[in-house]
Design a protein around this motif. Structure first.
Motif, mmCIF file in Angstrom:
data_model
loop_
_atom_site.group_PDB
_atom_site.id
_atom_site.type_symbol
_atom_site.label_atom_id
_atom_site.label_comp_id
_atom_site.label_asym_id
_atom_site.label_seq_id
_atom_site.Cartn_x
_atom_site.Cartn_y
_atom_site.Cartn_z
ATOM 1 N N TYR A 163 0.832 -1.208 0.000
ATOM 2 C CA TYR A 163 0.000 0.000 0.000
ATOM 3 C C TYR A 163 0.866 1.256 0.000
ATOM 4 O O TYR A 163 0.605 2.209 -0.746
ATOM 5 N N ALA A 164 1.902 1.276 0.831
ATOM 6 C CA ALA A 164 2.783 2.445 0.903
ATOM 7 C C ALA A 164 3.464 2.703 -0.437
ATOM 8 O O ALA A 164 3.574 3.849 -0.887
ATOM 9 N N LEU A 165 3.935 1.639 -1.096
ATOM 10 C CA LEU A 165 4.557 1.786 -2.408
ATOM 11 C C LEU A 165 3.571 2.343 -3.422
ATOM 12 O O LEU A 165 3.873 3.282 -4.171
ATOM 13 N N LEU A 166 2.371 1.766 -3.455
ATOM 14 C CA LEU A 166 1.377 2.192 -4.438
ATOM 15 C C LEU A 166 0.950 3.635 -4.205
ATOM 16 O O LEU A 166 0.846 4.422 -5.162
ATOM 17 N N LYS A 167 0.720 3.992 -2.947
ATOM 18 C CA LYS A 167 0.289 5.362 -2.663
ATOM 19 C C LYS A 167 1.347 6.379 -3.099
ATOM 20 O O LYS A 167 1.030 7.410 -3.702
ATOM 21 N N MET A 168 2.601 6.070 -2.813
ATOM 22 C CA MET A 168 3.663 7.005 -3.184
ATOM 23 C C MET A 168 3.763 7.147 -4.699
ATOM 24 O O MET A 168 3.907 8.260 -5.229
ATOM 25 N N LEU A 169 3.662 6.031 -5.412
ATOM 26 C CA LEU A 169 3.722 6.083 -6.872
ATOM 27 C C LEU A 169 2.528 6.831 -7.452
ATOM 28 O O LEU A 169 2.668 7.599 -8.408
ATOM 29 N N MET A 170 1.350 6.623 -6.886
ATOM 30 C CA MET A 170 0.151 7.292 -7.395
ATOM 31 C C MET A 170 0.155 8.777 -7.061
ATOM 32 O O MET A 170 -0.261 9.617 -7.870
ATOM 33 N N MET A 171 0.624 9.127 -5.863
ATOM 34 C CA MET A 171 0.684 10.531 -5.480
ATOM 35 C C MET A 171 1.661 11.303 -6.353
ATOM 36 O O MET A 171 1.514 12.507 -6.557
ATOM 37 N N ARG A 172 2.671 10.608 -6.862
ATOM 38 C CA ARG A 172 3.668 11.276 -7.701
ATOM 39 C C ARG A 172 3.641 10.723 -9.117
ATOM 40 O O ARG A 172 4.669 10.521 -9.766
ATOM 41 N N ALA A 173 2.427 10.473 -9.591
ATOM 42 C CA ALA A 173 2.242 9.928 -10.931
ATOM 43 C C ALA A 173 2.915 10.803 -11.980
ATOM 44 O O ALA A 173 3.001 12.026 -11.840
ATOM 45 N N ASP A 174 3.425 10.144 -13.018
ATOM 46 C CA ASP A 174 4.134 10.799 -14.119
ATOM 47 C C ASP A 174 5.530 11.257 -13.729
ATOM 48 O O ASP A 174 6.192 11.940 -14.510
ATOM 49 N N ARG A 175 5.979 10.915 -12.516
ATOM 50 C CA ARG A 175 7.353 11.224 -12.113
ATOM 51 C C ARG A 175 8.057 9.941 -11.705
ATOM 52 O O ARG A 175 7.526 9.150 -10.931
ATOM 53 N N VAL A 176 9.250 9.751 -12.237
ATOM 54 C CA VAL A 176 10.012 8.548 -11.921
ATOM 55 C C VAL A 176 10.566 8.660 -10.504
ATOM 56 O O VAL A 176 11.232 9.639 -10.164
ATOM 57 N N LEU A 177 10.277 7.654 -9.679
ATOM 58 C CA LEU A 177 10.806 7.604 -8.326
ATOM 59 C C LEU A 177 11.955 6.604 -8.294
ATOM 60 O O LEU A 177 11.810 5.466 -8.746
ATOM 61 N N THR A 178 13.083 7.046 -7.781
ATOM 62 C CA THR A 178 14.254 6.180 -7.752
ATOM 63 C C THR A 178 14.068 5.058 -6.736
ATOM 64 O O THR A 178 13.274 5.158 -5.801
ATOM 65 N N ARG A 179 14.840 4.007 -6.934
ATOM 66 C CA ARG A 179 14.789 2.897 -5.991
ATOM 67 C C ARG A 179 15.134 3.368 -4.582
ATOM 68 O O ARG A 179 14.504 2.962 -3.605
ATOM 69 N N ARG A 180 16.135 4.245 -4.473
ATOM 70 C CA ARG A 180 16.561 4.715 -3.156
ATOM 71 C C ARG A 180 15.426 5.435 -2.433
ATOM 72 O O ARG A 180 15.174 5.195 -1.247
ATOM 73 N N VAL A 181 14.729 6.318 -3.139
ATOM 74 C CA VAL A 181 13.625 7.060 -2.524
ATOM 75 C C VAL A 181 12.526 6.106 -2.082
ATOM 76 O O VAL A 181 11.984 6.218 -0.975
ATOM 77 N N LEU A 182 12.167 5.144 -2.930
ATOM 78 C CA LEU A 182 11.121 4.193 -2.575
ATOM 79 C C LEU A 182 11.526 3.338 -1.376
ATOM 80 O O LEU A 182 10.722 3.086 -0.477
ATOM 81 N N GLU A 183 12.765 2.914 -1.361
ATOM 82 C CA GLU A 183 13.247 2.091 -0.251
ATOM 83 C C GLU A 183 13.231 2.862 1.065
ATOM 84 O O GLU A 183 12.760 2.358 2.096
#
Length: 231
Positions: free
Chosen positions: A161-181
């Motif tokens: 859920y945390a991963l999906l929410k972050m990706l959806m909140m910042r849609a159209d922007r590439v999130l690096t592995r480091r930031v997601l981790e």
């Protein structure tokens, strides 16, 4: 929603920070262009509130940098910017909007109006109304943490859920592995990369193909529109 507030006035900055925080928003408040640049480079954000008259320069300089980066296709793509300024002439407002700002609010302003404009920018930029994010049939309802695909409920773990929410909140922007981790998998520092891969694979299996796109060597992104010919 994570907001970067760039405002050197202590009273105004603190008042805005408190008002946004009470609405459930995550606020990072800085008072100089230099600190704003460092925050953007290290942590990123979902929306910028930008004062123009700052101790170390004009906020328009930062705006120009963000829009140059957007043209080059980096993570600042689509980052909404709302200018907060005492400069109230028509030419000042036009300069800000023509320079790439999404909105312009003249000081002094009523906090209720600022909150309304922030919500409007979030809806336009991310399809987020303060409770629900919807992208191409994928829906996330923040208060209940419910996720559905095409109207069908999908059960996710806390990490998924945390991963999906972050990706959806910042849609159209590439999130690096480091930031997601760092921001969605706390406590997984030892095997963070492997942990991220496992959670991402499970998340993709649950929500289906076509939502999360891998940017090789960089990270992941959810596109607001399906990119033509993208794998």
């Amino acid at each position: 929603m994570k907001i970067l507030l760039i405002e050197d006035d202590l009273d105004l900055g603190n008042g805005v920070r408190i008002a946004l925080t009470e609405q459930g928003m995550d606020v990072v408040w800085v008072r100089t262009l230099d600190d704003a640049s460092r925050s953007l480079d290290s942590d990123g954000c979902d929306l910028v509130l930008l004062d123009l008259g700052l101790p170390d320069g004009d906020g328009l300089q930062l705006l120009a940098r963000l829009r140059r980066n957007r043209a080059q296709g980096d993570a600042a793509v689509g980052l909404p910017v709302l200018i907060l300024s005492a400069r109230d002439s028509v030419n000042d407002r036009l300069s800000g909007l023509d320079g790439g700002a999404d909105d312009y609010l003249v000081k002094p302003f009523v906090l209720a109006e600022l909150l309304s404009r922030v919500r409007a920018l979030a809806r336009r930029s991310y399809g987020f109304d303060g409770e629900t994010i919807e992208i191409r049939g994928l829906s996330l309802h923040a208060p209940t943490r419910r996720v559905s695909v095409g109207g069908r409920a999908t059960d996710l773990t806390a990490s998924e859920y945390a991963l999906l929410k972050m990706l959806m909140m910042r849609a159209d922007r590439v999130l690096t592995r480091r930031v997601l981790e760092e921001q969605t998998l706390p406590g997984s520092q030892t095997n963070a990369s492997n942990s991220l891969d496992v959670h991402m694979a499970n998340l993709r299996r649950k929500i289906g193909d076509g939502y999360i796109r891998t940017v090789r060597g960089v990270g992941y992104v959810i596109d607001l529109q399906v990119p033509g010919g993208a794998p």
